[in-house]
Design a protein around this motif. Structure first.
Motif, PDB file in Angstrom:
ATOM      1  N   THR A 212      37.130  32.334  49.589  1.00 22.10           N
ATOM      2  CA  THR A 212      36.668  33.127  48.325  1.00 22.10           C
ATOM      3  C   THR A 212      35.080  33.773  48.472  1.00 22.10           C
ATOM      4  O   THR A 212      34.727  34.710  48.263  1.00 22.10           O
ATOM      5  CB  THR A 212      36.741  32.513  46.890  1.00 22.10           C
ATOM      6  OG1 THR A 212      36.232  31.581  46.280  1.00 22.10           O
ATOM      7  CG2 THR A 212      38.232  33.137  46.306  1.00 22.10           C
TER       8      THR A 212
ATOM      9  N   ARG B 210      38.928  30.324  40.319  1.00 20.31           N
ATOM     10  CA  ARG B 210      39.084  31.178  40.031  1.00 20.31           C
ATOM     11  C   ARG B 210      40.590  30.991  38.374  1.00 20.31           C
ATOM     12  O   ARG B 210      40.318  31.638  37.316  1.00 20.31           O
ATOM     13  CB  ARG B 210      40.645  31.778  40.922  1.00 20.31           C
ATOM     14  CG  ARG B 210      41.473  33.388  40.747  1.00 20.31           C
ATOM     15  CD  ARG B 210      41.375  33.859  41.471  1.00 20.31           C
ATOM     16  NE  ARG B 210      41.091  34.061  43.073  1.00 20.31           N
ATOM     17  CZ  ARG B 210      41.178  34.012  43.577  1.00 20.31           C
ATOM     18  NH1 ARG B 210      42.506  34.832  43.688  1.00 20.31           N
ATOM     19  NH2 ARG B 210      40.619  34.971  44.728  1.00 20.31           N
TER      20      ARG B 210
ATOM     21  N   ASP C 128      37.792  31.375  35.917  1.00 16.15           N
ATOM     22  CA  ASP C 128      37.559  32.992  35.365  1.00 16.15           C
ATOM     23  C   ASP C 128      38.426  32.918  34.105  1.00 16.15           C
ATOM     24  O   ASP C 128      38.503  34.251  33.882  1.00 16.15           O
ATOM     25  CB  ASP C 128      37.781  33.758  36.994  1.00 16.15           C
ATOM     26  CG  ASP C 128      36.552  33.274  37.628  1.00 16.15           C
ATOM     27  OD1 ASP C 128      35.727  33.873  37.504  1.00 16.15           O
ATOM     28  OD2 ASP C 128      36.789  34.017  38.896  1.00 16.15           O
ATOM     29  N   ASP C 129      39.853  33.225  35.086  1.00 11.91           N
ATOM     30  CA  ASP C 129      41.491  33.285  33.817  1.00 11.91           C
ATOM     31  C   ASP C 129      40.908  33.057  32.761  1.00 11.91           C
ATOM     32  O   ASP C 129      41.170  33.492  31.739  1.00 11.91           O
ATOM     33  CB  ASP C 129      42.751  32.098  34.328  1.00 11.91           C
ATOM     34  CG  ASP C 129      42.649  33.568  35.900  1.00 11.91           C
ATOM     35  OD1 ASP C 129      42.591  34.457  37.129  1.00 11.91           O
ATOM     36  OD2 ASP C 129      43.814  32.364  37.051  1.00 11.91           O
TER      37      ASP C 129
ATOM     38  N   VAL D  75      38.701  35.438  30.920  1.00  9.28           N
ATOM     39  CA  VAL D  75      39.121  37.144  31.654  1.00  9.28           C
ATOM     40  C   VAL D  75      39.725  36.559  30.062  1.00  9.28           C
ATOM     41  O   VAL D  75      39.792  37.667  28.953  1.00  9.28           O
ATOM     42  CB  VAL D  75      39.126  37.137  32.045  1.00  9.28           C
ATOM     43  CG1 VAL D  75      41.273  38.119  31.618  1.00  9.28           C
ATOM     44  CG2 VAL D  75      39.109  37.896  33.512  1.00  9.28           C
TER      45      VAL D  75
ATOM     46  N   ARG E 217      37.032  41.095  35.001  1.00  4.02           N
ATOM     47  CA  ARG E 217      37.403  39.778  35.670  1.00  4.02           C
ATOM     48  C   ARG E 217      36.408  40.121  36.525  1.00  4.02           C
ATOM     49  O   ARG E 217      35.272  38.248  36.679  1.00  4.02           O
ATOM     50  CB  ARG E 217      38.896  39.943  36.251  1.00  4.02           C
ATOM     51  CG  ARG E 217      38.615  38.172  37.330  1.00  4.02           C
ATOM     52  CD  ARG E 217      39.857  38.637  38.591  1.00  4.02           C
ATOM     53  NE  ARG E 217      41.031  38.617  37.859  1.00  4.02           N
ATOM     54  CZ  ARG E 217      40.683  36.892  37.053  1.00  4.02           C
ATOM     55  NH1 ARG E 217      40.445  36.409  37.659  1.00  4.02           N
ATOM     56  NH2 ARG E 217      42.455  37.153  36.846  1.00  4.02           N
ATOM     57  N   ASN E 218      35.306  40.756  37.062  1.00  4.83           N
ATOM     58  CA  ASN E 218      34.443  40.499  38.036  1.00  4.83           C
ATOM     59  C   ASN E 218      33.046  40.198  36.411  1.00  4.83           C
ATOM     60  O   ASN E 218      32.100  40.088  37.825  1.00  4.83           O
ATOM     61  CB  ASN E 218      33.943  42.018  38.398  1.00  4.83           C
ATOM     62  CG  ASN E 218      34.519  42.738  38.940  1.00  4.83           C
ATOM     63  OD1 ASN E 218      35.540  41.848  40.177  1.00  4.83           O
ATOM     64  ND2 ASN E 218      35.055  43.931  39.691  1.00  4.83           N
TER      65      ASN E 218
ATOM     66  N   ALA F  68      33.563  38.445  34.202  1.00  4.41           N
ATOM     67  CA  ALA F  68      33.998  37.285  33.824  1.00  4.41           C
ATOM     68  C   ALA F  68      33.253  35.781  34.840  1.00  4.41           C
ATOM     69  O   ALA F  68      32.513  35.474  34.052  1.00  4.41           O
ATOM     70  CB  ALA F  68      34.723  36.634  33.619  1.00  4.41           C
ATOM     71  N   GLU F  69      33.275  36.141  35.617  1.00  7.19           N
ATOM     72  CA  GLU F  69      33.008  35.878  36.989  1.00  7.19           C
ATOM     73  C   GLU F  69      31.330  35.630  37.151  1.00  7.19           C
ATOM     74  O   GLU F  69      30.505  34.353  37.702  1.00  7.19           O
ATOM     75  CB  GLU F  69      33.491  36.327  38.440  1.00  7.19           C
ATOM     76  CG  GLU F  69      32.792  35.431  40.027  1.00  7.19           C
ATOM     77  CD  GLU F  69      33.462  35.715  40.981  1.00  7.19           C
ATOM     78  OE1 GLU F  69      33.249  35.263  41.907  1.00  7.19           O
ATOM     79  OE2 GLU F  69      34.281  36.792  40.861  1.00  7.19           O
TER      80      GLU F  69
ATOM     81  N   LYS G  94      30.678  33.171  34.689  1.00  3.81           N
ATOM     82  CA  LYS G  94      30.703  31.752  34.902  1.00  3.81           C
ATOM     83  C   LYS G  94      29.548  31.248  35.759  1.00  3.81           C
ATOM     84  O   LYS G  94      29.199  30.419  35.540  1.00  3.81           O
ATOM     85  CB  LYS G  94      32.165  31.820  35.727  1.00  3.81           C
ATOM     86  CG  LYS G  94      32.467  30.415  35.613  1.00  3.81           C
ATOM     87  CD  LYS G  94      33.498  30.316  37.011  1.00  3.81           C
ATOM     88  CE  LYS G  94      33.310  30.850  38.602  1.00  3.81           C
ATOM     89  NZ  LYS G  94      34.478  30.955  39.003  1.00  3.81           N
ATOM     90  N   ARG G  95      28.596  32.070  36.351  1.00  2.00           N
ATOM     91  CA  ARG G  95      27.922  31.734  37.716  1.00  2.00           C
ATOM     92  C   ARG G  95      26.837  31.193  36.082  1.00  2.00           C
ATOM     93  O   ARG G  95      25.907  30.439  36.800  1.00  2.00           O
ATOM     94  CB  ARG G  95      27.659  32.845  38.572  1.00  2.00           C
ATOM     95  CG  ARG G  95      29.318  32.978  39.594  1.00  2.00           C
ATOM     96  CD  ARG G  95      28.425  33.923  40.668  1.00  2.00           C
ATOM     97  NE  ARG G  95      29.195  33.384  41.537  1.00  2.00           N
ATOM     98  CZ  ARG G  95      29.653  32.415  42.970  1.00  2.00           C
ATOM     99  NH1 ARG G  95      27.869  32.501  42.764  1.00  2.00           N
ATOM    100  NH2 ARG G  95      29.988  32.681  43.744  1.00  2.00           N
TER     101      ARG G  95
ATOM    102  N   CYS H  35      28.241  38.531  28.476  1.00  2.00           N
ATOM    103  CA  CYS H  35      29.073  38.973  29.491  1.00  2.00           C
ATOM    104  C   CYS H  35      29.380  40.968  29.211  1.00  2.00           C
ATOM    105  O   CYS H  35      29.788  40.469  27.329  1.00  2.00           O
ATOM    106  CB  CYS H  35      30.490  38.535  29.507  1.00  2.00           C
ATOM    107  SG  CYS H  35      31.918  39.694  30.766  1.00  2.00           S
TER     108      CYS H  35
END
Length: 585
Positions: free
Chosen positions: A16, A255, A258-259, A262, A289-290, A292-293, A296-297, A307
């Motif tokens: 990734t 991921r 991320d799920d 999301v 999703r973009n 949400a990532e 997360k970071r 978000c």
């Protein structure tokens, strides 16, 4: 040009994200930023008209141009198409095609359809990393690179990665397992100029290892990456590491986190707007999703994060927030699976959690505090298991590769070491055979009378305490040296040496109620303690004569490859051997 006349780099080639590291002017490994200032570069390439986007610049293309975006291709290289699982083929970006049983992708570029194999895409991506490194080096030639690959890669996959790197213009010094790179990054395998190994894992200000664990430890490397979890268990013996177990789980990773984010934000959006995102609304899901990532970071550095998505669905904007506690609750199942995988690997190694001395975290997803918190519950509270993550977990593999590369090019020319390293085969089975060395199967140590010390009371068996000098899984030949105090006024000391059997003691401790008025009886807590049970028969009993003024005895234990054990005892700083014994062949 010789290798010493240029720079070397390390590359973490993740499925990734990828990253590059080099050795800075202070001799430390640093992760390189590309021209956009990014140190984690997405393994993603997008085509749009006559434009080609690489890395993180390709991510926005997933919203409007997903079929021309190629991602998650690294793990496909070197594999036939018919070996791929359905979940590896399923993706929201350019689909995986079967081109002569080679995983491939079809994209439109300059108005024409073109088919690129996974190998072709990887060559392009490594070229992007290589270009970023060359720009950073400002004219200093790059003479070699070490790349990391997962331990589960086959020989064919490793060979394909090696070839792709060469096709990209890199001179590959070696491919190393990601877990080995993690250990190299912390310097755990490299003695200092004095020959000393690190006394603590987290730098000079870190918590030191217990005195008896500086040389010999059981170490677990947990690599929580974007698409999978890899757990490696090692026996660390004076800088030499032997792998005891390895597990790979494709169901958990960044991921999966991320799920859950999301789905959480999608429900929040529906609550606020009464608009449900349709399953077929690929653009809305890609946008969410973009973001949400990114959220997360952000949570890896702060307690809460926003978000925000413009025009998420039906032209309506969305803005929400989440904190670490909420994420930990949402991701509980993911973390529990990760902890279960760690426990499974420890069991495969023939160990129990209380026998693990150190856990080292790697992989971008482990930057979140939730994994370390959940893992800490697996190990005894009063134990000495140290969870190490002082180096950014998304940088540690690349840094380790750079350290590894630097050590390779600094081997003296024409030396036996350099010749040996360059002669090592790349095939895993042949390499394992080449590096295989004999090792001890049982610990050897001293048997002491019960010292009446509460800190070791649970390790006492039948009035005797076993002090391990040479643990099991120690590569031979091996030497250990221990300095023992002498009883005041004694004119001789008796040293009893024996083999032992590692065991775990289980005690049930009754907890006191938190409230005096609470009459409910609490369940007893299970406490597990690692210890070594000495054999009833001793290897040797050594009488060491000395003066009444003697202060210490220095014991040298040497185990040869033949299995022969030599024991020598010296009094104070004397060079003369006061007593010795030789056992075995």
């Amino acid at each position: 040009m010789s290798e010493e006349q240029g720079a070397v780099i390390g590359i973490n080639l993740g499925n990734t994200y990828g990253s590059i590291a080099c050795i800075n002017q202070h001799g430390r490994a640093d992760v390189i930023a590309n021209e956009s200032g990014e140190r984690q570069i997405a393994t993603r390439i997008a085509f749009n008209g006559d434009q080609v986007y690489h890395g993180n610049e390709a991510t926005p293309q997933l919203v409007r141009n997903a079929m021309n975006v190629i991602d998650n291709f690294v793990n496909l290289v070197g594999r036939p198409f018919d070996s791929l699982l359905e979940e590896e083929k399923a993706r929201k970006s350019s689909p995986v095609l079967n081109k002569d049983n080679v995983p491939s992708f079809e994209v439109e570029s300059h108005g024409e359809k073109k088919v690129l194999s996974a190998h072709d895409v990887l060559v392009r991506y490594i070229g992007v990393l290589y270009g970023a490194a060359k720009d950073f080096m400002s004219g200093v030639p790059i003479v070699g690179a070490v790349l990391s690959t997962p331990s589960w890669y086959t020989d064919a996959q490793n060979a394909a990665v090696f070839q792709a790197a060469q096709d990209a213009g890199l001179r590959v010094l070696q491919l190393v397992p990601a877990s080995a790179a993690v250990l190299a990054a912390y310097g755990l395998t490299a003695p200092s100029a004095k020959g000393d190994l690190p006394a603590h894992p987290d730098g000079e200000q870190g918590v030191p290892y217990p005195a008896d664990k500086v040389l010999d430890r059981n170490v677990v490397v947990v690599d929580f990456g974007g698409t999978s979890l890899d757990v490696s268990v090692y026996a660390a013996r004076a800088g030499v590491y032997a792998q005891l177990a390895y597990t790979h789980d494709k169901t958990v990773g960044g991921r999966a986190l991320d799920d859950v984010l999301v789905q959480y934000f999608a429900k929040e959006f529906a609550k606020k707007t009464k608009i449900t995102i349709g399953e077929q609304d690929a653009r809305a899901w890609a946008k969410l999703r973009n973001e949400a990532e990114i959220t997360k970071r952000a949570l890896s550095a702060s307690n809460s994060a926003q978000c925000s998505v413009e025009s998420l669905a039906e032209g309506v904007d969305f803005s929400g927030s989440v904190n670490r506690m909420r994420l930990n609750l949402l991701a509980a199942a993911v973390y529990q699976t990760a902890v279960a995988d760690v426990q499974k690997a420890i069991e495969q190694a023939g160990l129990e959690p209380c026998q693990v001395d150190e856990v080292v975290l790697a992989g971008g997803a482990s930057r979140l505090a939730g994994l370390a918190e959940q893992l800490s519950m697996l190990f005894p509270e009063d134990g000495n298991t140290h969870i190490t993550y002082s180096i950014d977990s998304d940088q540690v593999i690349a840094r380790g590769c750079a350290v590894y590369a630097q050590s390779l090019v600094h081997l003296p020319s024409q030396s036996a070491e350099r010749e040996f390293v360059h002669s090592l085969p790349r095939e895993k089975e042949a390499l394992a055979k080449q590096l295989e060395v004999p090792a001890t199967t049982r610990p050897v140590g001293l048997v002491l009378d019960d010292p009446k010390d509460e800190s070791v009371a649970k390790q006492v068996v039948d009035g005797h305490l076993f002090v391990t000098l040479v643990p099991e899984h120690t590569a031979v030949p091996a030497r250990r040296v221990v300095r023992l105090p002498v009883a005041r006024g004694a004119e001789a000391s008796l040293l009893r040496f024996a083999e032992g059997t590692p065991k775990v003691r289980v005690d049930f401790v009754k907890e006191e109620p938190l409230d005096d008025e609470d009459e409910e009886e609490l369940e007893p807590v299970e406490v597990r303690t690692a210890y070594v049970c000495p054999e009833a028969s001793r290897l040797v009993e050594l009488v060491v004569p000395h003066s009444a003024e003697a202060k210490a005895i220095t014991v040298h234990v040497v185990i040869e490859t033949t299995g022969q054990v030599r024991i020598e005892a010296r009094v104070d700083d004397s060079a003369e051997v006061a007593a010795q014994a030789t056992l075995g062949a």
